[in-house]
Design a protein around this motif. Structure first.
Motif, PDB file in Angstrom:
ATOM      1  N   THR A 233       0.807  -1.221   0.000  1.00 11.30           N
ATOM      2  CA  THR A 233       0.000   0.000   0.000  1.00 11.30           C
ATOM      3  C   THR A 233       0.840   1.270   0.000  1.00 11.30           C
ATOM      4  O   THR A 233       0.296   2.381   0.007  1.00 11.30           O
ATOM      5  CB  THR A 233      -0.943   0.040   1.209  1.00 11.30           C
ATOM      6  N   GLY A 234       2.156   1.128   0.022  1.00  9.83           N
ATOM      7  CA  GLY A 234       3.032   2.294   0.045  1.00  9.83           C
ATOM      8  C   GLY A 234       3.662   2.556   1.393  1.00  9.83           C
ATOM      9  O   GLY A 234       4.516   3.442   1.528  1.00  9.83           O
ATOM     10  N   SER A 235       3.249   1.804   2.410  1.00 11.23           N
ATOM     11  CA  SER A 235       3.943   1.748   3.697  1.00 11.23           C
ATOM     12  C   SER A 235       4.375   0.305   3.899  1.00 11.23           C
ATOM     13  O   SER A 235       3.822  -0.604   3.265  1.00 11.23           O
ATOM     14  CB  SER A 235       3.032   2.190   4.843  1.00 11.23           C
ATOM     15  N   LEU A 236       5.313   0.084   4.801  1.00 12.32           N
ATOM     16  CA  LEU A 236       5.748  -1.296   5.004  1.00 12.32           C
ATOM     17  C   LEU A 236       4.554  -2.169   5.361  1.00 12.32           C
ATOM     18  O   LEU A 236       4.370  -3.244   4.784  1.00 12.32           O
ATOM     19  CB  LEU A 236       6.813  -1.373   6.098  1.00 12.32           C
ATOM     20  N   VAL A 305      11.641   2.938  -2.551  1.00 10.73           N
ATOM     21  CA  VAL A 305      10.716   1.895  -2.996  1.00 10.73           C
ATOM     22  C   VAL A 305       9.300   2.213  -2.542  1.00 10.73           C
ATOM     23  O   VAL A 305       8.344   2.170  -3.333  1.00 10.73           O
ATOM     24  CB  VAL A 305      11.154   0.510  -2.485  1.00 10.73           C
ATOM     25  N   LEU A 306       9.117   2.555  -1.261  1.00  9.16           N
ATOM     26  CA  LEU A 306       7.777   2.811  -0.744  1.00  9.16           C
ATOM     27  C   LEU A 306       7.159   4.060  -1.371  1.00  9.16           C
ATOM     28  O   LEU A 306       5.967   4.074  -1.702  1.00  9.16           O
ATOM     29  CB  LEU A 306       7.826   2.932   0.779  1.00  9.16           C
ATOM     30  N   ASP A 307       7.959   5.104  -1.566  1.00 11.24           N
ATOM     31  CA  ASP A 307       7.448   6.289  -2.264  1.00 11.24           C
ATOM     32  C   ASP A 307       7.107   5.945  -3.708  1.00 11.24           C
ATOM     33  O   ASP A 307       6.131   6.469  -4.277  1.00 11.24           O
ATOM     34  CB  ASP A 307       8.480   7.417  -2.229  1.00 11.24           C
ATOM     35  N   VAL A 309       5.945   3.153  -4.782  1.00 16.57           N
ATOM     36  CA  VAL A 309       4.660   2.449  -4.810  1.00 16.57           C
ATOM     37  C   VAL A 309       3.516   3.452  -4.931  1.00 16.57           C
ATOM     38  O   VAL A 309       2.580   3.254  -5.720  1.00 16.57           O
ATOM     39  CB  VAL A 309       4.493   1.581  -3.547  1.00 16.57           C
ATOM     40  N   GLN A 310       3.594   4.531  -4.172  1.00 15.52           N
ATOM     41  CA  GLN A 310       2.544   5.553  -4.248  1.00 15.52           C
ATOM     42  C   GLN A 310       2.478   6.166  -5.643  1.00 15.52           C
ATOM     43  O   GLN A 310       1.395   6.342  -6.218  1.00 15.52           O
ATOM     44  CB  GLN A 310       2.818   6.649  -3.209  1.00 15.52           C
ATOM     45  N   GLN A 311       3.638   6.470  -6.188  1.00 14.03           N
ATOM     46  CA  GLN A 311       3.690   7.094  -7.521  1.00 14.03           C
ATOM     47  C   GLN A 311       3.183   6.144  -8.591  1.00 14.03           C
ATOM     48  O   GLN A 311       2.392   6.528  -9.473  1.00 14.03           O
ATOM     49  CB  GLN A 311       5.127   7.534  -7.816  1.00 14.03           C
ATOM     50  N   LYS A 312       3.605   4.894  -8.516  1.00 14.89           N
ATOM     51  CA  LYS A 312       3.187   3.920  -9.522  1.00 14.89           C
ATOM     52  C   LYS A 312       1.704   3.582  -9.388  1.00 14.89           C
ATOM     53  O   LYS A 312       1.008   3.362 -10.391  1.00 14.89           O
ATOM     54  CB  LYS A 312       4.047   2.663  -9.412  1.00 14.89           C
ATOM     55  N   GLY A 313       1.207   3.559  -8.148  1.00 13.98           N
ATOM     56  CA  GLY A 313      -0.224   3.341  -7.955  1.00 13.98           C
ATOM     57  C   GLY A 313      -1.049   4.460  -8.558  1.00 13.98           C
ATOM     58  O   GLY A 313      -2.097   4.220  -9.180  1.00 13.98           O
ATOM     59  N   ALA A 314      -0.582   5.706  -8.391  1.00 11.52           N
ATOM     60  CA  ALA A 314      -1.288   6.847  -8.979  1.00 11.52           C
ATOM     61  C   ALA A 314      -1.285   6.766 -10.505  1.00 11.52           C
ATOM     62  O   ALA A 314      -2.291   7.084 -11.163  1.00 11.52           O
ATOM     63  CB  ALA A 314      -0.649   8.147  -8.510  1.00 11.52           C
ATOM     64  N   LEU A 315      -0.163   6.327 -11.076  1.00 11.83           N
ATOM     65  CA  LEU A 315      -0.084   6.165 -12.527  1.00 11.83           C
ATOM     66  C   LEU A 315      -1.060   5.088 -13.001  1.00 11.83           C
ATOM     67  O   LEU A 315      -1.782   5.287 -14.000  1.00 11.83           O
ATOM     68  CB  LEU A 315       1.341   5.797 -12.939  1.00 11.83           C
ATOM     69  N   LEU A 316      -1.103   3.968 -12.299  1.00 15.72           N
ATOM     70  CA  LEU A 316      -2.000   2.884 -12.692  1.00 15.72           C
ATOM     71  C   LEU A 316      -3.450   3.348 -12.656  1.00 15.72           C
ATOM     72  O   LEU A 316      -4.233   3.088 -13.586  1.00 15.72           O
ATOM     73  CB  LEU A 316      -1.786   1.685 -11.762  1.00 15.72           C
ATOM     74  N   VAL A 317      -3.825   4.063 -11.597  1.00 14.79           N
ATOM     75  CA  VAL A 317      -5.197   4.566 -11.489  1.00 14.79           C
ATOM     76  C   VAL A 317      -5.491   5.558 -12.602  1.00 14.79           C
ATOM     77  O   VAL A 317      -6.568   5.523 -13.221  1.00 14.79           O
ATOM     78  CB  VAL A 317      -5.425   5.198 -10.104  1.00 14.79           C
ATOM     79  N   ASP A 332     -16.357   1.936 -10.620  1.00 18.64           N
ATOM     80  CA  ASP A 332     -15.523   2.455  -9.547  1.00 18.64           C
ATOM     81  C   ASP A 332     -14.100   1.932  -9.720  1.00 18.64           C
ATOM     82  O   ASP A 332     -13.895   0.792 -10.140  1.00 18.64           O
ATOM     83  CB  ASP A 332     -16.074   2.013  -8.185  1.00 18.64           C
ATOM     84  N   ILE A 333     -13.134   2.787  -9.408  1.00 19.98           N
ATOM     85  CA  ILE A 333     -11.713   2.409  -9.377  1.00 19.98           C
ATOM     86  C   ILE A 333     -11.206   2.796  -8.003  1.00 19.98           C
ATOM     87  O   ILE A 333     -11.291   3.962  -7.605  1.00 19.98           O
ATOM     88  CB  ILE A 333     -10.914   3.126 -10.486  1.00 19.98           C
ATOM     89  N   ARG A 334     -10.688   1.819  -7.244  1.00 18.02           N
ATOM     90  CA  ARG A 334     -10.371   2.090  -5.847  1.00 18.02           C
ATOM     91  C   ARG A 334      -9.191   1.231  -5.401  1.00 18.02           C
ATOM     92  O   ARG A 334      -8.767   0.320  -6.099  1.00 18.02           O
ATOM     93  CB  ARG A 334     -11.588   1.791  -4.974  1.00 18.02           C
ATOM     94  N   GLY A 335      -8.701   1.530  -4.209  1.00 22.35           N
ATOM     95  CA  GLY A 335      -7.612   0.758  -3.640  1.00 22.35           C
ATOM     96  C   GLY A 335      -6.596   1.659  -2.989  1.00 22.35           C
ATOM     97  O   GLY A 335      -6.884   2.814  -2.639  1.00 22.35           O
ATOM     98  N   LYS A 336      -5.394   1.144  -2.839  1.00 20.98           N
ATOM     99  CA  LYS A 336      -4.340   1.889  -2.180  1.00 20.98           C
ATOM    100  C   LYS A 336      -2.998   1.378  -2.674  1.00 20.98           C
ATOM    101  O   LYS A 336      -2.795   0.165  -2.782  1.00 20.98           O
ATOM    102  CB  LYS A 336      -4.444   1.725  -0.660  1.00 20.98           C
ATOM    103  N   GLY A 337      -2.082   2.298  -2.960  1.00 21.14           N
ATOM    104  CA  GLY A 337      -0.776   1.891  -3.447  1.00 21.14           C
ATOM    105  C   GLY A 337      -0.902   1.072  -4.714  1.00 21.14           C
ATOM    106  O   GLY A 337      -1.538   1.496  -5.688  1.00 21.14           O
TER     107      GLY A 337
END
Length: 408
Positions: A233-236, A305-307, A309-317, A332-337
């Motif tokens: 999810t972008g955190s450990l 790496v964790l940062d 994940v957030q960036q790549k998740g935003a790109l995927l969305v 609906d499109i939802r989730g985290k990281g």
């Protein structure tokens, strides 16, 4: 064409039919790419259902596995071993936990967590305090105990009678939970993001309310982070994004980067209830598994790496939203990281499997989270270009399905 005699058809001859795998047979992988027996290439947006967290054949994991393979493979829990102790130390340093129990899978980690919760209640209160509360549409594994705690009755069909003392209430509904919790409750178990239930994130206020109810009724809070853990999810771990700390946390899937391993993390307050002989596992703490998991933790628990994940998740969305703007295929499109669900519109409800097959034909591997939701859980370090290329293939698959439906 491949001349191999090991084909998908062999599955039907020799395997118990509880799975229905896709028609191609992968034989090798590198990063976020996979090749089948006929050397067809696929972009992998599944990572083995959130397991190969660093992609296929990550060189650091390969190196550590080979090094440990030349030392010791297995000892049993009559002895301890260096990789297990090093991994436990690293996990406790990185999390709320003081103590760790190792096993082989998420189901085993959850089984241990539920047993520990009941044992703790028995030790400190009485045996009537044995009820576990879980949430509708949750998923916690496939053992008899864990399917019972999971909130999807279909997984219990044909296996009754199931263990008693388990109750379910709607997710993200604090008022409903308040009506159910009591002095007989020994634990409340939740996923920070429901996975199999459709990629549903927990509301922050709901998480806080669950913690408060656990404190009020002397119940333990169990976070099932089998899917959300180890950077997904972008955190450990996802609890780190909340202001709540669980009493027990379960981890598996991405923890081993593809090597089978599970862990239950807990506190010095709770751990003593698992005294000598109360629980065990033959392979838990296996040196090979723990060596690999230790390197996964080293690789994942870094800001870049964790940062990422957030960036790549935003790109995927963003790419999914662009597809939806053109095709109106998702409600609906939802989730985290990098745990994302795209729920199909009502017209396509129940047909997520068609999209998996169509994507495979385009050279893309994706997942389902129930029959209505496409699930995306790629490697945490997937290149941005693979995200874009993979979702281009998804759009081609959507075009194919929509055009075929229009033709009918």
């Amino acid at each position: 064409m491949s001349t191999s005699q090991v084909t998908r058809a062999l599955f039907n001859e020799v395997m118990v039919p509880n799975y229905n795998p896709q028609q191609m047979v992968p034989v090798r992988g590198q990063g976020s790419r996979v090749w089948d027996q006929d050397d067809n290439e696929y972009i992998d947006l599944t990572s083995g259902i959130a397991v190969t967290s660093l992609g296929h054949c990550h060189p650091a994991l390969v190196r550590v596995l080979k090094e440990q393979a030349d030392k010791v493979w297995h000892l049993s829990n009559v002895y301890t071993n260096e990789p297990a102790l090093q991994l436990a130390q690293a996990l406790t340093r990185a999390t709320f936990a003081d103590k760790v129990f190792f096993c082989n899978s998420g189901a085993e980690a959850n089984e241990a967590a539920f047993k520990l919760a009941r044992k703790y209640a028995s030790d400190h209160f009485d045996e009537d305090k044995n009820e576990i509360i879980s949430f509708v549409q949750s998923f916690h594994g496939r053992t008899l105990f864990t399917v019972t705690v999971g909130g999807q009755p279909k997984y219990c069909q044909g296996f009754k009678p199931v263990p008693g003392g388990v109750h379910h209430t709607p997710f993200n509904d604090l008022d409903a939970l308040k009506q159910l919790v009591s002095d007989k409750t020994c634990a409340i178990v939740m996923e920070p993001v429901q996975g199999e239930g459709g990629i549903i994130p927990a509301d922050p206020e709901f998480v806080r309310g669950v913690r408060e109810l656990c404190d009020q009724f002397n119940a333990l809070l169990i976070f099932d982070e089998v899917q959300t853990g180890m950077g997904r999810t972008g955190s450990l771990y996802a609890y780190m994004d909340t202001d709540v700390t669980p009493d027990i946390l379960t981890s598996a899937k991405g923890l081993g980067g593809g090597f089978p391993v599970g862990a239950m993390l807990t506190t010095d307050k709770v751990a003593p209830s698992f005294s000598v002989g109360t629980h065990g596992t033959t392979y838990g703490g296996n040196p090979l598994a723990c060596a690999v998991a230790g390197e996964v933790l080293n690789q994942v628990n870094r800001p870049e790496v964790l940062d990422g994940v957030q960036q790549k998740g935003a790109l995927l969305v963003a790419e999914l939203e662009a597809i939806n703007a053109r095709h109106n295929i998702f409600k609906d499109i939802r989730g985290k990281g990098l745990l994302i669900g795209a729920e199909l519109v009502d017209e396509w409800a129940g047909k997520a499997g068609l999209f998996l097959a169509a994507a495979r034909e385009q050279g893309l591997m994706i997942l389902m989270a129930g029959p209505n939701v496409l699930r995306f859980a790629p490697s945490l370090i997937i290149p941005d270009e693979d995200i874009r290329a993979g979702l281009h293939k998804l759009e081609l698959a959507i075009d194919q399905l929509v055009n075929a439906a229009d033709a009918d």
